[in-house]
Design a protein around this motif. Structure first.
Motif, mmCIF file in Angstrom:
data_model
loop_
_atom_site.group_PDB
_atom_site.id
_atom_site.type_symbol
_atom_site.label_atom_id
_atom_site.label_comp_id
_atom_site.label_asym_id
_atom_site.label_seq_id
_atom_site.Cartn_x
_atom_site.Cartn_y
_atom_site.Cartn_z
ATOM 1 N N ALA B 109 24.356 48.758 31.153
ATOM 2 C CA ALA B 109 24.442 48.490 32.781
ATOM 3 C C ALA B 109 25.348 49.576 34.061
ATOM 4 C CB ALA B 109 23.193 47.325 33.519
ATOM 5 N N ALA B 110 26.623 49.820 33.595
ATOM 6 C CA ALA B 110 27.678 49.428 34.140
ATOM 7 C C ALA B 110 27.918 50.533 35.257
ATOM 8 C CB ALA B 110 28.993 49.281 33.538
ATOM 9 N N ILE B 120 16.555 48.241 35.048
ATOM 10 C CA ILE B 120 17.698 48.450 33.245
ATOM 11 C C ILE B 120 17.412 46.940 32.711
ATOM 12 C CG2 ILE B 120 19.340 49.035 32.384
ATOM 13 C CD1 ILE B 120 19.412 51.614 33.929
ATOM 14 N N THR B 121 17.914 45.810 33.217
ATOM 15 C CA THR B 121 17.982 44.916 32.491
ATOM 16 C C THR B 121 17.047 43.800 31.926
ATOM 17 O OG1 THR B 121 18.579 43.948 35.104
ATOM 18 C CG2 THR B 121 19.963 44.657 33.804
ATOM 19 N N LEU B 122 15.884 44.373 33.240
ATOM 20 C CA LEU B 122 14.835 43.958 33.587
ATOM 21 C C LEU B 122 14.205 44.248 31.806
ATOM 22 C CD1 LEU B 122 11.845 42.045 33.922
ATOM 23 C CD2 LEU B 122 11.532 44.293 35.545
ATOM 24 N N ALA B 123 13.930 45.425 32.274
ATOM 25 C CA ALA B 123 13.216 46.667 30.635
ATOM 26 C C ALA B 123 14.454 45.981 29.318
ATOM 27 C CB ALA B 123 13.561 47.804 30.830
ATOM 28 N N ILE B 124 15.287 45.746 29.379
ATOM 29 C CA ILE B 124 16.479 45.780 28.326
ATOM 30 C C ILE B 124 15.806 43.733 28.131
ATOM 31 C CG2 ILE B 124 18.539 45.092 27.395
ATOM 32 C CD1 ILE B 124 19.846 47.314 29.336
ATOM 33 N N GLY B 125 15.939 43.386 29.105
ATOM 34 C CA GLY B 125 15.437 41.442 28.589
ATOM 35 C C GLY B 125 14.338 41.760 28.087
#
Lengths: 416, 343, 288, 232
Positions: B109-110, B120-125
């Motif tokens: 995500a950096a 993106i973090t939602l999708a990773i989660g």
């Protein structure tokens, strides 16, 4: 972890009218109910509450002069939320007795919670995991309804002997309840020499199963479908679209009114499908007719026929109230009398046949093998083709042998 | 003077929390207080990242979940999974695993910020959620992993007053460490990343590395929360890291006031209260509508959360100035947002 | 071989649905930098309204129009009343849209219950087509593919042949400069919001006819839109198409050959794309 | 004719950082240059005038009418044309589309035909995508695009930055030509030679403030000032 709670004091008012002054002297008994009242399972939770209210109404809202105060709480079908809801009922609302929960893994979690609160008595709702009572049971948790495997009793034999199926493929959702149902079906079917050639465990909430349909083996006699709700509708539609003509064997929630009553092209596929369940909307008996008629009269906005959720919550609440009246509402010494009476309780279910408990406080009760037929154009109903009497949790096997089979899972049992 | 007053307030709050069990029923202690501390910890990690790398990460719930899963799998559990290490070995291992995971998410995500990061973090989660739900050999599948009654030195500690003090101690230590970090060179650099990555880059810092460092520090906070939640529930199941939990963590952080990690505990307290009691008052089955409306009201009326509202009555003008200041901070994001995305 | 072809066909027809839902999401995101996390709600709202309208009128087409209109209206209202106020405050917009999606989901549950709905498809489409190597295949599914292609062409024409489309493309490239050139971008935004809603709503009706409608589909299609956009790149028609194709194919091949982890595969693809091309496969190039 | 842009005491804050601190300027009829080191706030000033950045205090007027607090499209409609730093051509639009997408405030004088006349090079490349142009061509397109709004006043932010030296002279005469048609110009420029060729007067900006106003010619000769204020 949604909670919905209101006090049903109607009971106490009715009690005053019926049993006169004595009711005033008697302490109210608090009963908590947990079901899933919001989210995707809200319809089932609503049915569950109807079942509880119907049993309450039968008892006129009181037991031996004790008014029954009902407190409702809601889970979101996860074990954490069920425990949270039950904890609030027990520790915050101070209920003496708990009815529920709705789904399997919730049941196991609540059973574990029950162990740490021996002074509260728990009766099950619809929750049908084997291990709620089979392994490490809690002495104050009672289940007057069957588990997912018991609900399949008779189906494997019927498919083998009457339908003549030898090779069956399984398509079911990928979680514990369908594992248990398939376990129940296969225990009979495999013992008779049948083969389950493949099992497709599909993720819950999949929209498009067409490629699962495409990859089904073709050299089978029938397909066991253990899907519920939208998943079943989607799968069956895609099966019809995919031109698969194999006959079907349905799990308890697959040939349920929630799906038979839905609108869609997949329905004609259902006719002649065998299934098994502790209830059958086509059951022809006085007890059932009365029960169903009361349900319809009491809940005009309910379903056409009481669902499994309504029935199991009804049955468990009914048993609890029955037990309470037998001990005259005496909850002294950590419910010692009530628990003893519940363990020995024996009563007739609306479906006919009696209900009693085994040593693990698990119901031994009748089960039905049913077949879907078209009662009138477009109206599909399950009619009973077999009544299996006195189904116990080990499906008639030696308990030790049964437990040695191991818990139901993706790969257990297996007879390819 | 501000600092000393803050210190005073912090000590008073600690004192209050320490004597709290004396006034609470067991239910309030367990279900409300302990749960608020645990959830607050996870949400605080989200606010932490917001402050120290300017990223709104929805993966914090899954970081906590990975810590829970790692401990449940490695340590003693009820389902015969994993090596069954003792708690003493399993807890640090779980920490290492979840912090590494957090660092990996941070690396991915950096290069993003703002809504891209959120997405993106939602999708990773969610991918971790699906993995956990489908995998039985490590994650225990749909049912998850139950750990029975966690014990330390032969004592069951996941209930009542001892567990409350354990949670409280971890929360206080974390808060002190975060406050300490704020004044260190690392903390200053991270704050600079949080407020203006371009400028920090121009000043010769490696923003990418700093973001990953921030992600790992936030991961440590989330892991504490995850481990405490595992002990609290004595179980971890996929539902705990699913979409409603992810949104729940976000709601807690925003409700409290996302600009400071400590506000998350306030948010968690309100959320847990709402969760338990709002329906008793509202008398309706539309719990989600209520939560959604309150959340919307906070987003619309007070972008600084309830903490932003609470400072008003205490000293009007200073609070007003502070709120204005924060509004500017919010606008800064707006300025940075489009131009940085628009390149 | 047959099976491979069948799964491929399933994949691209599912991709058509994802494309219909994700394009609007991608366009509004690219244009306004708004992540509308209520996009899935409009998909489901469109489906439910479409069901009710087609039940009442007996016409699928009216149902599709009604569903599209309801979703467009919902999306427009959300944009005008809430999101437009926080122009540029992207996080606040995202949070507000999350709140709205929570409320809308609960209200839809109240209005339509938790049952599963299927919309009766137009009988002209509901037949089996014989494709020589595979055998029978549902024409209904083929027609979703056709619909997606038609929608893509119409969108492409809108974007490339009209002044409005030009403004949208320029806005995706650099919305602040578009504004500084006097373009009334707020009207363009409103139009895009309504268009995105309409497409999601119509996709809801189509999906309700080919598959089904149930609570939770809002989240499912929102997540799929997110993944399609992350994989394909923001604001690009071609990106949405490529993303949808990859996601649809992967999901169906996964279900056929690796059912246990089929859902995880999609996300794994996303993470892989992120690691290699953070802007998505079609990121930072032309809009069409 | 002759437009007048008047900026009074504007401040812009990013968080706690004061980026513009009480900037005032008057740009009337004659081109005005704005010079200063990198990062002193020149671009922010341009953005603030265009309404792309909110101002915390102060006023901005064009021909006596307030334009501060207006949205960028409204500012453009009032008659300020913007040539942004880095050109910011729409890469996915053709040259012609880059000009057509503009919403002109008035139809005249810069019709599309007039622009093709004035920029024959762009005319040759009208079907090319914006990204396919050279730096100098892109700069011309950015200027043409701003002219197409038919502004009273132009704001150009570093128009010669990154442009090949042979192009710079062309650009300079082009800009000077435009100014002679009566369009006002605020020119941000690092290249003093360019600034002097176009504007007689220059403002010097240091750390968000305007520190002096001086003829560009004298600045050209004053190495001391160049070092102090411009870091040359």
């Amino acid at each position: 972890m949604r909670k919905y709670n209101y006090k049903l004091l109607v009971g106490s008012l009715v009690a005053l009218g019926v049993s006169g002054a004595s009711a005033e002297d008697r302490k109210p008994i608090k009963v908590g109910v947990v079901a899933t009242l919001s989210g995707a399972f809200a319809a089932l939770g609503q049915e569950a509450m109807r079942g509880v209210e119907q049993a309450m109404a039968e008892a006129n809202g009181s037991v031996s002069g004790h008014p029954i105060v009902l407190t409702k709480a809601s889970s979101d079908a996860t074990p954490d939320s069920a425990v949270s809801a039950v904890r609030k009922l027990v520790e915050s609302d101070g209920v003496d007795l708990v009815v529920g929960p709705l789904s399997g893994d919730e049941g196991i979690a609540v059973k574990e919670y029950a162990k740490s609160h021996p002074n509260v008595t728990f009766v099950n709702g619809t929750s049908a995991a084997q291990d709620t009572t089979l392994r490490n049971p809690a002495s104050n948790f009672f289940r007057f309804s069957g588990d997912g495997a018991q609900w399949m009793a008779g189906l494997g034999r019927y498919a083998f002997t009457e339908k003549g199926y030898r090779r069956v493929a399984v398509v079911a959702e990928d979680y514990s309840f369908p594992y248990t149902q398939v376990f129940g079906f296969m225990t009979e079917f495999c013992a008779l020499g049948g083969h389950v050639v493949s099992k497709s465990w599909v993720p819950i909430g999949q929209k498009d199963y067409s490629s699962v349909v495409a990859s089904l083996p073709r050299d089978i006699d029938a397909l066991f479908v253990g899907l519920s709700g939208a998943d079943a509708v989607n799968f069956l539609t895609q099966m019809q679209q995919g031109g698969i003509e194999k006959p079907m064997i349905a799990g308890t929630f697959t040939a349920d009114q929630t799906i038979l009553g839905a609108k869609g092209r997949f329905k004609k596929y259902f006719i002649g499908t065998p299934s098994a369940s502790p209830v059958a909307d086509g059951l022809d008996s006085k007890g059932w007719d009365d029960y169903a008629a009361t349900y319809k009269a009491k809940f005009p906005d309910g379903l056409g026929s009481p669902s499994l959720a309504a029935y199991t919550y009804y049955l468990n609440t009914h048993a609890l109230l029955d037990g309470l009246s037998r001990v005259d509402g005496d909850l002294a010494d950590g419910h010692v009398k009530l628990n003893a009476v519940l363990a020995k309780l024996n009563f007739d279910a609306p479906t006919g046949g009696d209900v009693h408990l085994d040593a693990n406080r698990q119901a031994i009760t009748d089960n039905f093998v049913t077949e879907v037929y078209e009662r009138s154009p477009g109206l599909l109903v399950n009619h009973v083709v077999r009544r299996i009497k006195g189904v116990n949790q080990t499906l008639g096997m030696e308990p030790a042998k049964f437990i040695a089979m191991g818990p139901a899972s993706r790969d257990n049992p297996s007879c390819p | 003077m501000m600092a000393s007053r803050n210190l005073g307030a912090a000590i008073a709050a600690c004192g209050l929390m320490i004597v709290l069990p004396g006034f609470l029923s067991p239910f309030w202690l367990t279900q409300i207080a302990i749960q608020s501390l645990c959830l607050g910890m996870v949400a605080a990690s989200l606010s932490f990242l917001m402050r120290y790398s300017g990223q709104l990460s929805l993966a914090q719930t899954s970081v906590a979940g990975v810590a829970s899963y790692a401990l449940a799998y490695l340590g003693p559990n009820d389902v015969n999974l994993g090596p069954g290490w003792s708690m003493v070995a399993a807890v640090p291992a779980a920490f290492v695993i979840s912090i590494l995971y957090s660092g990996a998410v941070g690396t991915l995500a950096a290069r993003t910020r703002g809504v891209n990061c959120l997405m993106i973090t939602l999708a990773i989660g969610m991918s971790v959620f699906y993995l956990a739900r489908q995998n039985y050999s490590i994650f225990g599948g749909f049912r998850g992993i139950s750990i029975g009654h966690p014990q330390l030195l032969g004592l069951a500690f996941n209930d009542g007053i001892p567990f409350y003090y354990l949670c409280l101690a971890i929360v206080i230590v974390s808060c002190v460490l975060v406050a300490y970090l704020e004044e260190t060179p690392l903390g200053l650099a991270l704050r600079a990343v949080g407020s203006s990555p371009e400028r920090t880059e121009a000043d010769g810092y490696s923003v990418g590395v700093l973001k990953v460092v921030a992600a790992m520090l936030a991961g440590a906070l989330a892991s504490c929360g995850g481990i405490l939640l595992l002990w609290y529930h004595a179980r971890i199941s996929p539902g705990a890291i699913g979409v409603s939990s992810i949104i729940g963590t976000l709601i807690v952080a925003v409700l409290g006031g996302i600009q400071r990690p400590i506000n998350a505990f306030l948010g968690a307290f309100l959320y847990v209260l709402l969760d338990n009691y709002a329906i008793d008052l509202a008398g309706s089955e539309r719990f989600q509508t209520l939560v959604g409306s309150i959340f919307l009201a906070v987003v619309v009326l007070s972008p600084n959360g309830v903490a932003g509202l609470l400072v008003w009555p205490r000293d009007g003008t200073k609070a007003l100035a502070r709120v204005k200041h924060c509004r500017c901070a919010a606008r800064k994001e707006r300025i940075g947002g489009p131009s940085s995305i628009g390149q | 071989m047959n099976q491979l072809a069948l799964v491929f066909l399933n994949g691209i027809t599912l991709a058509s649905l994802y494309f219909l839902v994700a394009t609007g999401f991608s366009l509004t995101f690219g244009l306004m930098r708004t992540v509308n996390l209520a996009h899935g709600s409009f998909y489901l709202l469109g489906g439910y309204v479409g069901y009710t309208v087609s039940e009442q009128t007996g016409s699928w087409v009216l149902g599709a129009l009604g569903g599209g209109a309801a979703a467009a209206l919902g999306s427009l209202l959300l944009h005008q009343l809430l999101l437009a106020r926080y122009d540029g405050q992207t996080l606040r917009q995202a949070l507000a849209s999350i709140a709205v999606s929570t409320i809308v989901a609960d209200q839809m549950l109240a209005a339509w219950g938790a049952e599963t709905y299927q919309i009766e498809p137009p009988p002209q489409l509901d037949w089996t087509i014989v494709l020589s190597p595979i055998g029978g295949y549902s024409f209904l599914r083929v027609s979703t593919l056709l619909l997606a292609v038609v929608a893509a062409i119409l969108l492409w024409l809108l974007l490339v042949r009209t002044r409005l489309g030009m403004m949208i493309r320029a806005g995706v490239d650099d919305s602040s400069i578009v504004r500084a050139l006097g373009v009334p971008i707020l009207s363009v935004f409103a139009f895009a919001a309504a268009l995105a809603g309409a497409m999601a709503g119509i996709a809801g009706v189509v999906c309700g006819s080919v598959l089904s409608l149930a609570p939770g589909d809002d989240t499912h299609f929102l997540l799929m839109s997110l993944i399609v956009v992350i994989i394909g790149g923001v604001g690009r028609l071609s990106g949405a198409a490529i993303g949808a194709l990859l996601v649809g194919l992967l999901e169906q091949f996964g279900l056929a050959y690796l059912p246990t982890y089929s859902v995880v595969l999609t996300f794994a693809l996303m993470v892989a794309v992120l690691a290699i091309r953070p802007d998505g496969i079609r990121g930072s190039r032309g809009v069409a | 004719m002759g437009a007048s842009l008047s900026v009074r005491d504007i401040t812009v804050q990013f968080g706690s950082a004061m980026v513009l601190d009480g900037v005032s300027l008057n740009c009337v009829t004659k081109p005005l240059a704005l010079v200063g080191r990198n990062g002193v706030g020149k671009t922010t000033l341009c953005k603030a005038i265009m309404g792309l950045v909110g101002i915390a205090a102060g006023t901005i007027e064009l021909d006596g009418r307030r334009v501060d607090g207006r949205r960028p499209e409204q500012v453009a409609a009032r008659g300020i044309g913007y040539v942004p730093q880095g050109r910011r051509i729409f890469g996915s639009l053709t040259v012609e589309e880059n000009l057509l997408v503009v919403s002109p405030r008035a139809a005249e004088p810069y019709t599309l035909e007039r622009i093709w006349e004035r920029f024959p090079r762009l005319s040759e490349r009208r079907t090319n995508l914006g990204t396919q142009l050279s730096g100098g061509e892109q700069q011309m397109l950015a200027i043409a695009r701003a002219l197409r709004t038919n502004p009273k006043m132009l704001i150009m932010d570093e128009p010669t930055e990154g442009v090949a030296p042979i192009f710079v002279d062309q650009l300079v005469s082009l800009i000077a030509d435009i100014c002679r048609t009566g369009i006002g110009l605020l020119l941000v420029e690092q290249n003093l030679r360019v600034a002097a060729a176009i504007a007689e007067l220059a403002l010097v900006m240091v750390n968000g403030r305007i520190v002096m106003q001086t003829p560009t010619s004298s600045l050209l000769d004053d190495e001391m000032a160049q070092r102090t204020f411009l870091g040359l």
